[in-house]
Enzyme design. Sequence first.
Site, PDB file in Angstrom:
ATOM      1  N   HIS A 262      -6.787  83.699  84.173  1.00 53.95           N
ATOM      2  CA  HIS A 262      -6.225  84.142  82.896  1.00 53.95           C
ATOM      3  C   HIS A 262      -6.776  83.273  81.789  1.00 53.95           C
ATOM      4  CE1 HIS A 262      -3.308  85.441  79.905  1.00 53.95           C
ATOM      5  NE2 HIS A 262      -3.082  86.468  80.696  1.00 53.95           N
ATOM      6  N   ASP A 316      -1.278  91.107  87.307  1.00 52.67           N
ATOM      7  CA  ASP A 316      -1.808  92.263  88.041  1.00 52.67           C
ATOM      8  C   ASP A 316      -1.854  92.058  89.553  1.00 52.67           C
ATOM      9  OD1 ASP A 316      -2.246  93.970  85.878  1.00 52.67           O
ATOM     10  OD2 ASP A 316      -4.105  92.968  85.350  1.00 52.67           O
TER      11      ASP A 316
HETATM   12  C1  SDX Z   1      -4.389  90.935  82.140  1.00 56.75           C
HETATM   13  O1  SDX Z   1      -4.832  88.280  78.016  1.00 56.75           O
HETATM   14  C2  SDX Z   1      -3.725  88.720  78.530  1.00 56.75           C
HETATM   15  O2  SDX Z   1      -2.654  88.286  78.203  1.00 56.75           O
HETATM   16  C3  SDX Z   1      -3.902  89.819  79.573  1.00 56.75           C
HETATM   17  C4  SDX Z   1      -2.666  90.197  80.421  1.00 56.75           C
HETATM   18  C5  SDX Z   1      -1.623  90.905  79.572  1.00 56.75           C
HETATM   19  O3  SDX Z   1      -0.456  90.891  79.945  1.00 56.75           O
HETATM   20  O4  SDX Z   1      -2.014  91.568  78.604  1.00 56.75           O
HETATM   21  O5  SDX Z   1      -2.101  89.055  81.024  1.00 56.75           O
HETATM   22  C6  SDX Z   1      -3.055  91.204  81.527  1.00 56.75           C
HETATM   23  O6  SDX Z   1      -5.377  91.428  81.639  1.00 56.75           O
HETATM   24  C7  SDX Z   1      -4.497  90.017  83.335  1.00 56.75           C
HETATM   25  C8  SDX Z   1      -5.937  89.746  83.755  1.00 56.75           C
HETATM   26  C9  SDX Z   1      -6.425  90.818  84.727  1.00 56.75           C
HETATM   27  N1  SDX Z   1      -7.835  90.613  85.113  1.00 56.75           N
HETATM   28  C10 SDX Z   1      -8.204  90.220  86.319  1.00 56.75           C
HETATM   29  O7  SDX Z   1      -7.387  89.922  87.197  1.00 56.75           O
HETATM   30  C11 SDX Z   1      -9.695  90.205  86.546  1.00 56.75           C
HETATM   31  C12 SDX Z   1     -10.108  88.904  87.210  1.00 56.75           C
HETATM   32  N2  SDX Z   1      -9.936  87.801  86.264  1.00 56.75           N
HETATM   33  C13 SDX Z   1     -10.936  87.452  85.419  1.00 56.75           C
HETATM   34  O8  SDX Z   1     -12.112  88.138  85.296  1.00 56.75           O
HETATM   35  C14 SDX Z   1     -10.675  86.398  84.357  1.00 56.75           C
HETATM   36  O9  SDX Z   1      -9.912  85.389  84.902  1.00 56.75           O
HETATM   37  C15 SDX Z   1     -10.051  86.904  83.042  1.00 56.75           C
HETATM   38  C16 SDX Z   1     -10.795  88.113  82.479  1.00 56.75           C
HETATM   39  C17 SDX Z   1      -8.578  87.306  83.278  1.00 56.75           C
HETATM   40  C18 SDX Z   1     -10.112  85.754  82.027  1.00 56.75           C
HETATM   41  O10 SDX Z   1     -11.430  85.562  81.642  1.00 56.75           O
HETATM   42  P1  SDX Z   1     -11.953  84.276  80.819  1.00 56.75           P
HETATM   43  O11 SDX Z   1     -10.862  83.560  80.178  1.00 56.75           O
HETATM   44  O12 SDX Z   1     -13.077  84.757  79.976  1.00 56.75           O
HETATM   45  O13 SDX Z   1     -12.508  83.336  81.965  1.00 56.75           O
HETATM   46  P2  SDX Z   1     -13.963  83.325  82.584  1.00 56.75           P
HETATM   47  O14 SDX Z   1     -14.288  84.655  83.146  1.00 56.75           O
HETATM   48  O15 SDX Z   1     -14.901  82.783  81.552  1.00 56.75           O
HETATM   49  O16 SDX Z   1     -13.797  82.309  83.760  1.00 56.75           O
HETATM   50  C19 SDX Z   1     -13.716  80.894  83.569  1.00 56.75           C
HETATM   51  C20 SDX Z   1     -14.066  80.239  84.884  1.00 56.75           C
HETATM   52  C21 SDX Z   1     -15.407  80.728  85.426  1.00 56.75           C
HETATM   53  O17 SDX Z   1     -15.913  79.698  86.244  1.00 56.75           O
HETATM   54  P3  SDX Z   1     -17.110  78.772  85.714  1.00 56.75           P
HETATM   55  O18 SDX Z   1     -18.282  79.653  85.407  1.00 56.75           O
HETATM   56  O19 SDX Z   1     -16.612  78.063  84.476  1.00 56.75           O
HETATM   57  O20 SDX Z   1     -17.400  77.816  86.843  1.00 56.75           O
HETATM   58  O21 SDX Z   1     -13.120  80.604  85.904  1.00 56.75           O
HETATM   59  C22 SDX Z   1     -13.740  81.399  86.917  1.00 56.75           C
HETATM   60  C23 SDX Z   1     -15.058  81.893  86.291  1.00 56.75           C
HETATM   61  O22 SDX Z   1     -15.983  82.198  87.253  1.00 56.75           O
HETATM   62  N3  SDX Z   1     -12.851  82.559  87.170  1.00 56.75           N
HETATM   63  C24 SDX Z   1     -12.760  83.192  88.322  1.00 56.75           C
HETATM   64  C25 SDX Z   1     -11.793  84.182  88.128  1.00 56.75           C
HETATM   65  N4  SDX Z   1     -11.333  84.113  86.874  1.00 56.75           N
HETATM   66  C26 SDX Z   1     -11.981  83.116  86.298  1.00 56.75           C
HETATM   67  N5  SDX Z   1     -13.396  83.057  89.468  1.00 56.75           N
HETATM   68  C27 SDX Z   1     -13.075  83.902  90.476  1.00 56.75           C
HETATM   69  N6  SDX Z   1     -12.133  84.888  90.353  1.00 56.75           N
HETATM   70  C28 SDX Z   1     -11.484  85.030  89.194  1.00 56.75           C
HETATM   71  N7  SDX Z   1     -10.587  85.999  89.065  1.00 56.75           N
END
Ligand code: SDX
Length: 379
Positions: A262, A316
């Site tokens: 998140h 989710d």
């Molecule tokens: C919702 O914003 C809200 O409030 C949303 C929400 C709401 O109520 O409205 O809470 C609802 O949208 C929940 C999120 C649902 N999405 C997912 O579950 C999809 C999987 N999660 C991600 O793709 C991610 O965590 C996000 C999109 C939720 C957040 O993205 P960010 O803040 O841009 O983070 P990032 O992708 O830049 O990741 C930062 C680091 C990375 O590692 P590094 O490159 O720095 O080493 O964390 C890692 C990422 O690879 N990472 C994950 C991960 N999420 C972040 N690695 C593996 N699996 C994951 N799910």
Amino acid sequence: MTAICEYKPGLENIPAAQSSVSYVDGQKGILEYRGINIEELADKSTFLETTYLLIWGALPTKEELQAFEHEIRYHRRIKYRIRDMMKCFPETGHPMDALQASAAALGLFYSRRALPDPSYIRQAVVRLVAKIPTMVAAFQLMRKGNDPIQPRDDLDYSANFLYMLNEREPDPLAARIFDICLTLHAEHTMNASTFSARVTASTLTDPYAVVASAVGTLAGPLHGGANEEVIEMLEKIGSVENVRPYIENCIEHKSKIMGFGHRVYKVKDPRAPILQKLAEQLFEKFGYDKYYDIALEVERVVEEKLGHKGIYPNVDFYSGLVYRKMGIPTDLFTPIFAIARVAGWLAHWKEQLGENRIFRPTQIYTGDRGMPYVPIEER
Ligand code: SDX
């Protein structure tokens, strides 16, 4: 024009508005709607009462709540022209696309321009909160080749939705749990779909366009669409033994584990344990789901491997298991998220109208300048 601050991809930590609708503490795992803790609202409130709180800023009195519930009941039906339009949608189309088109179509019947006037706002809120569930249920029945069924005035908001979806009255526990799920999903500060809603609102277009643009934004797998993908992931994993190699493979190939991570929470999303408990209540009454064991193992392994990066279950991750136990098809999970989030979008729409200035950020130009136009025969 030069930018006045550093460019942050995804506008991370950049305030896009001043808002008093909800509050998140991502380090402590706290979520409040208008200052009231989400655990308390989930336990004591209903989705419609919470919607009133979010939009009008205070809990309603008994009379105010009754009047609001009454208006919602009265406006649940959708015009036959909207039903006829939906009948033309391909049954293979995704229900989020059907919802986005239907929400936008409501704008054909009502005013094109938003007015910051209380009666206009009330009418739009009532119509959207009342009709969105009817449209989701109607598409579900029509894609199965059936006629949609009319809402039932003797059923409350959530029981009526489940009735329209399944063509039978729901179990009272399932209806209450569904209502709590809506409360949990109703609002969440400046997430992508709410930002989209506020940008659209800032042009003073109608609230149906605001909701339609937000539905389109919510649909993506990085946002609300993740709940559907979580179930697909659990099905793909198939057994508890397969969890560790699956997660290790995701980490190795840098693919995202759905339902985890998140932008704001660096601990477990406070909505996730509530959803987990709701799933357990359903399992107790209606039988266990083996995917819950797989989900628990996924959480254990992801925490072990990625907990140090602040990656924990988000809203989710467990919601799909709740809806699955209620027999709801996987591709309706995100439309259900939208039914709930309409409350938050409309609260932000109202707030935006109150102190509007059109969104018009800047950019950092990275292209060429002063290039010659090359005639086509010389390219
Ligand atoms: C919702 O914003 C809200 O409030 C949303 C929400 C709401 O109520 O409205 O809470 C609802 O949208 C929940 C999120 C649902 N999405 C997912 O579950 C999809 C999987 N999660 C991600 O793709 C991610 O965590 C996000 C999109 C939720 C957040 O993205 P960010 O803040 O841009 O983070 P990032 O992708 O830049 O990741 C930062 C680091 C990375 O590692 P590094 O490159 O720095 O080493 O964390 C890692 C990422 O690879 N990472 C994950 C991960 N999420 C972040 N690695 C593996 N699996 C994951 N799910």
